[in-house]
Every structure is written in C-alpha cells, then in structure tokens.
Motif scaffolding. Structure first.
Motif, PDB file in Angstrom:
ATOM      1  N   HIS A 276       4.342   5.294 -10.210  1.00 48.11           N
ATOM      2  CA  HIS A 276       5.127   6.499  -9.957  1.00 48.11           C
ATOM      3  C   HIS A 276       4.743   7.125  -8.612  1.00 48.11           C
ATOM      4  O   HIS A 276       5.603   7.695  -7.928  1.00 48.11           O
ATOM      5  N   GLU A 277       3.476   7.037  -8.255  1.00 52.82           N
ATOM      6  CA  GLU A 277       3.020   7.598  -6.983  1.00 52.82           C
ATOM      7  C   GLU A 277       3.650   6.861  -5.809  1.00 52.82           C
ATOM      8  O   GLU A 277       4.008   7.479  -4.796  1.00 52.82           O
ATOM      9  N   VAL A 278       3.808   5.553  -5.940  1.00 56.00           N
ATOM     10  CA  VAL A 278       4.464   4.775  -4.886  1.00 56.00           C
ATOM     11  C   VAL A 278       5.903   5.241  -4.699  1.00 56.00           C
ATOM     12  O   VAL A 278       6.363   5.491  -3.577  1.00 56.00           O
ATOM     13  N   LEU A 279       6.621   5.378  -5.806  1.00 58.03           N
ATOM     14  CA  LEU A 279       8.011   5.824  -5.713  1.00 58.03           C
ATOM     15  C   LEU A 279       8.114   7.233  -5.133  1.00 58.03           C
ATOM     16  O   LEU A 279       8.994   7.514  -4.307  1.00 58.03           O
ATOM     17  N   TYR A 280       7.211   8.102  -5.555  1.00 60.58           N
ATOM     18  CA  TYR A 280       7.223   9.469  -5.029  1.00 60.58           C
ATOM     19  C   TYR A 280       6.963   9.465  -3.521  1.00 60.58           C
ATOM     20  O   TYR A 280       7.633  10.179  -2.762  1.00 60.58           O
ATOM     21  N   GLY A 281       6.008   8.669  -3.076  1.00 58.73           N
ATOM     22  CA  GLY A 281       5.736   8.575  -1.648  1.00 58.73           C
ATOM     23  C   GLY A 281       6.942   8.083  -0.870  1.00 58.73           C
ATOM     24  O   GLY A 281       7.242   8.582   0.226  1.00 58.73           O
ATOM     25  N   ASN A 282       7.660   7.119  -1.436  1.00 55.25           N
ATOM     26  CA  ASN A 282       8.889   6.654  -0.783  1.00 55.25           C
ATOM     27  C   ASN A 282       9.942   7.747  -0.751  1.00 55.25           C
ATOM     28  O   ASN A 282      10.660   7.911   0.249  1.00 55.25           O
ATOM     29  N   ASP A 283      10.049   8.517  -1.827  1.00 50.48           N
ATOM     30  CA  ASP A 283      11.062   9.579  -1.902  1.00 50.48           C
ATOM     31  C   ASP A 283      10.843  10.654  -0.843  1.00 50.48           C
ATOM     32  O   ASP A 283      11.810  11.194  -0.299  1.00 50.48           O
ATOM     33  N   ILE A 284       9.585  10.989  -0.586  1.00 49.99           N
ATOM     34  CA  ILE A 284       9.304  12.066   0.366  1.00 49.99           C
ATOM     35  C   ILE A 284       8.959  11.543   1.756  1.00 49.99           C
ATOM     36  O   ILE A 284       8.636  12.311   2.651  1.00 49.99           O
ATOM     37  N   GLY A 285       9.039  10.201   1.940  1.00 50.55           N
ATOM     38  CA  GLY A 285       8.767   9.608   3.241  1.00 50.55           C
ATOM     39  C   GLY A 285       7.331   9.751   3.687  1.00 50.55           C
ATOM     40  O   GLY A 285       7.060  10.019   4.864  1.00 50.55           O
ATOM     41  N   ASP A 286       6.386   9.555   2.762  1.00 52.46           N
ATOM     42  CA  ASP A 286       4.959   9.718   3.059  1.00 52.46           C
ATOM     43  C   ASP A 286       4.236   8.388   2.872  1.00 52.46           C
ATOM     44  O   ASP A 286       3.850   8.030   1.757  1.00 52.46           O
ATOM     45  N   PRO A 287       4.043   7.623   3.950  1.00 49.32           N
ATOM     46  CA  PRO A 287       3.394   6.311   3.840  1.00 49.32           C
ATOM     47  C   PRO A 287       1.983   6.383   3.267  1.00 49.32           C
ATOM     48  O   PRO A 287       1.535   5.444   2.598  1.00 49.32           O
ATOM     49  N   GLU A 288       1.267   7.474   3.527  1.00 49.65           N
ATOM     50  CA  GLU A 288      -0.101   7.592   3.006  1.00 49.65           C
ATOM     51  C   GLU A 288      -0.099   7.664   1.484  1.00 49.65           C
ATOM     52  O   GLU A 288      -0.927   7.031   0.817  1.00 49.65           O
ATOM     53  N   THR A 289       0.839   8.431   0.910  1.00 54.64           N
ATOM     54  CA  THR A 289       0.949   8.497  -0.545  1.00 54.64           C
ATOM     55  C   THR A 289       1.295   7.129  -1.114  1.00 54.64           C
ATOM     56  O   THR A 289       0.762   6.723  -2.151  1.00 54.64           O
ATOM     57  N   VAL A 290       2.186   6.416  -0.441  1.00 54.20           N
ATOM     58  CA  VAL A 290       2.543   5.066  -0.881  1.00 54.20           C
ATOM     59  C   VAL A 290       1.323   4.154  -0.862  1.00 54.20           C
ATOM     60  O   VAL A 290       1.076   3.400  -1.814  1.00 54.20           O
ATOM     61  N   GLU A 291       0.549   4.241   0.192  1.00 54.24           N
ATOM     62  CA  GLU A 291      -0.639   3.389   0.324  1.00 54.24           C
ATOM     63  C   GLU A 291      -1.659   3.683  -0.770  1.00 54.24           C
ATOM     64  O   GLU A 291      -2.229   2.765  -1.368  1.00 54.24           O
ATOM     65  N   VAL A 292      -1.887   4.961  -1.037  1.00 54.13           N
ATOM     66  CA  VAL A 292      -2.819   5.336  -2.100  1.00 54.13           C
ATOM     67  C   VAL A 292      -2.303   4.847  -3.455  1.00 54.13           C
ATOM     68  O   VAL A 292      -3.059   4.333  -4.286  1.00 54.13           O
ATOM     69  N   GLY A 293      -0.996   4.996  -3.675  1.00 55.76           N
ATOM     70  CA  GLY A 293      -0.414   4.524  -4.920  1.00 55.76           C
ATOM     71  C   GLY A 293      -0.563   3.032  -5.102  1.00 55.76           C
ATOM     72  O   GLY A 293      -0.929   2.557  -6.187  1.00 55.76           O
ATOM     73  N   LEU A 294      -0.306   2.257  -4.054  1.00 55.59           N
ATOM     74  CA  LEU A 294      -0.424   0.804  -4.147  1.00 55.59           C
ATOM     75  C   LEU A 294      -1.866   0.379  -4.419  1.00 55.59           C
ATOM     76  O   LEU A 294      -2.108  -0.559  -5.178  1.00 55.59           O
ATOM     77  N   ALA A 295      -2.813   1.078  -3.804  1.00 58.73           N
ATOM     78  CA  ALA A 295      -4.218   0.770  -4.067  1.00 58.73           C
ATOM     79  C   ALA A 295      -4.541   1.008  -5.537  1.00 58.73           C
ATOM     80  O   ALA A 295      -5.260   0.223  -6.173  1.00 58.73           O
ATOM     81  N   GLY A 296      -3.999   2.093  -6.093  1.00 55.17           N
ATOM     82  CA  GLY A 296      -4.213   2.370  -7.507  1.00 55.17           C
ATOM     83  C   GLY A 296      -3.554   1.341  -8.400  1.00 55.17           C
ATOM     84  O   GLY A 296      -4.114   0.941  -9.431  1.00 55.17           O
ATOM     85  N   VAL A 297      -2.364   0.892  -8.033  1.00 51.86           N
ATOM     86  CA  VAL A 297      -1.677  -0.150  -8.793  1.00 51.86           C
ATOM     87  C   VAL A 297      -2.541  -1.401  -8.890  1.00 51.86           C
ATOM     88  O   VAL A 297      -2.750  -1.959  -9.968  1.00 51.86           O
ATOM     89  N   LEU A 298      -3.039  -1.846  -7.738  1.00 57.12           N
ATOM     90  CA  LEU A 298      -3.836  -3.080  -7.724  1.00 57.12           C
ATOM     91  C   LEU A 298      -5.147  -2.924  -8.486  1.00 57.12           C
ATOM     92  O   LEU A 298      -5.573  -3.829  -9.217  1.00 57.12           O
ATOM     93  N   GLU A 299      -5.778  -1.763  -8.338  1.00 58.35           N
ATOM     94  CA  GLU A 299      -7.062  -1.534  -9.026  1.00 58.35           C
ATOM     95  C   GLU A 299      -6.865  -1.545 -10.523  1.00 58.35           C
ATOM     96  O   GLU A 299      -7.662  -2.170 -11.251  1.00 58.35           O
ATOM     97  N   ARG A 300      -5.839  -0.888 -11.020  1.00 62.05           N
ATOM     98  CA  ARG A 300      -5.667  -0.808 -12.479  1.00 62.05           C
ATOM     99  C   ARG A 300      -5.165  -2.125 -13.067  1.00 62.05           C
ATOM    100  O   ARG A 300      -5.466  -2.429 -14.228  1.00 62.05           O
ATOM    101  N   LEU A 301      -4.422  -2.897 -12.284  1.00 64.86           N
ATOM    102  CA  LEU A 301      -3.975  -4.193 -12.790  1.00 64.86           C
ATOM    103  C   LEU A 301      -5.150  -5.138 -13.057  1.00 64.86           C
ATOM    104  O   LEU A 301      -5.050  -6.035 -13.891  1.00 64.86           O
ATOM    105  N   LYS A 302      -6.253  -4.914 -12.361  1.00 66.68           N
ATOM    106  CA  LYS A 302      -7.431  -5.756 -12.580  1.00 66.68           C
ATOM    107  C   LYS A 302      -7.989  -5.586 -13.992  1.00 66.68           C
ATOM    108  O   LYS A 302      -8.693  -6.453 -14.485  1.00 66.68           O
ATOM    109  N   ARG A 303      -7.624  -4.476 -14.629  1.00 65.55           N
ATOM    110  CA  ARG A 303      -8.154  -4.187 -15.968  1.00 65.55           C
ATOM    111  C   ARG A 303      -7.286  -4.799 -17.058  1.00 65.55           C
ATOM    112  O   ARG A 303      -7.552  -4.640 -18.226  1.00 65.55           O
ATOM    113  N   GLY A 304      -6.216  -5.443 -16.662  1.00 69.44           N
ATOM    114  CA  GLY A 304      -5.293  -6.018 -17.648  1.00 69.44           C
ATOM    115  C   GLY A 304      -5.847  -7.233 -18.362  1.00 69.44           C
ATOM    116  O   GLY A 304      -6.842  -7.802 -17.984  1.00 69.44           O
TER     117      GLY A 304
END
Length: 240
Positions: A212-240
C-alpha cells in the motif's frame, strides 16, 4: 489551535480539547462522514476509548471528536498485549449486519495495481494467497503502533478508524502478532484466542502492508516513499 499532523487521508488539529479532521482528498470526505455514523454505535461495544466523531461541516467536510487520552506506545508489554487482544475480540464480535446497515461494507483490494506497480520476486505468490480469504468480520483495517495509545504501562485508546470495514479478522492481527515483542504477541494471542490458521493469515496481511505504501507513493509522486515501500515489501516477503 495545535497542529497534530496528517495521515494519508486526513489532517488533524487540536482545538479546545477537540480533534478536528479534514480530508486531504475529495474522496475521503464520505469516509469521514461515515465515521460519524458508525463510531457512535461501535464505541459502547469496545473496552477501550475510541474516537466518536461528529459533523462540524458537511461542505467542506470537517469532523471532530474528543481527544483520546494517551500517546503512541514505545515499549510493548504483556499487559498491553492482553488489553489489545480483548479489544480486538470485542471489535470482531460486533454484529456485521448492523455495521453494514450503518455504511461499513467491504473494502476491495487494489490487486491489479499491486500486480502492475509492485513487481518483485515472490509477489505473485503472495497475491495468490489473497484468493479465498474470509471477509466476514468488522475490522479496524489499519492497526499499527501509531494507532494504539497508552500511558503509565497500560493502553488508553485506539484511534484512526478510517479504514474500518468488513473483512478478514486476521488483518487486525498482522502487526500485533508479527512485528511486536514475544511477550506482547503471546499475551495478545492468548487473550484473543489466536489459532494457527489465523496466525498464518495474519502473516499474509503483514507481508502485504508495504504494498500500500508503494501505491501511495506513486499516487502522490514521491519516489522516496515508493523506495521505502519496496524495501519493506522485499523484507517482509523473506518471512514467507
């Protein structure tokens, strides 16, 4: 007047002991107005204080509620875990038919946007796990440390019910079970009655959170939010 800050959906200021909230985008106005209908019904069913907003203005939309006591908790304990487990058990026992009649319906996931905008290894496997998850419980929908308040070692309230909807009970257990100290998570699980199947579903929702953070970052045009969101996506997927 004291500026309290802004979330993804609304801004808040403190005016004479009242928290006034305004939507940040036009589509959030109906959401705030819905809270003024649902929360007066829901609040008496819950064992902790929650916001009970009322309409100040319908155009532009402004709502207000009494300040819920406490601050964001930074040290999570077993006592607080038991309290939150009892709170969620009460919330999830609320009559769904009555909630729906008041306007709290399902909240569809933006799966196609996830698929198009969050391209990561293992992503399709996670999205496939969303198929068939239940949607039969009234849930907070955005429960995290910033929305759970405490003081003097105990919980004093839960705030921000903008994402209240009928969905999977496990969504409210995602952070509480998978991103908190063991003493807190274990006490919550015991008080709530968490099953192994519920715990597994909660992990799915926990892994989905940063999407959701990635999508929100895209909606508001904030690449930093997108980057933080993607890092969180990858980190949490490791727990799958």
């Amino acid at each position: 007047m004291t500026y309290l800050g802004e979330g993804w959906d609304s801004t808040a200021v403190l005016v004479g002991g009242w928290v006034e909230r305004r939507p940040r985008r036009p589509e959030i106005g109906p959401q705030l107005l819905r809270e003024t209908v649902v929360m007066p019904w829901l609040a008496p069913l819950l064992p902790l204080p929650v916001p009970v907003p009322e309409v100040v203005s319908a155009d532009p939309v402004v709502v207000r509620h009494e300040l819920v006591p406490g601050e964001e908790i930074t040290a999570l304990t077993a006592t607080q875990g038991r309290q939150l487990g009892e709170f969620l058990r009460a919330l999830h026992a609320a009559p769904v038919s009555e909630a729906v009649a008041l306007g709290a319906g399902p909240m569809p996931l933006p799966v196609e946007r996830f698929r198009a905008e969050v391209r990561v290894p293992g992503g399709e496997e996670l999205l496939a796990r969303l198929d068939g998850l239940p949607a039969d419980t009234l849930v907070h929908g955005d429960l995290g440390p910033e929305h759970v308040l405490g003081r003097d070692g105990v919980l004093t309230g839960v705030i921000d019910f903008g994402d209240l909807h009928v969905g999977d009970a496990a969504i409210d257990l995602a952070w509480a079970l998978h991103s908190t100290p063991p003493e807190f998570a274990d006490a919550l699980a015991q008080a709530y009655g968490v099953t192994s199947e519920l715990r597994e579903r909660a992990l799915v929702w926990h892994q989905l959170g940063p999407w959701h953070e990635v999508l929100y970052g895209n909606d508001i045009g904030d690449p930093e939010t997108v980057e933080v969101g993607l890092a969180g996506v990858l980190e949490r997927l490791k727990r799958g």
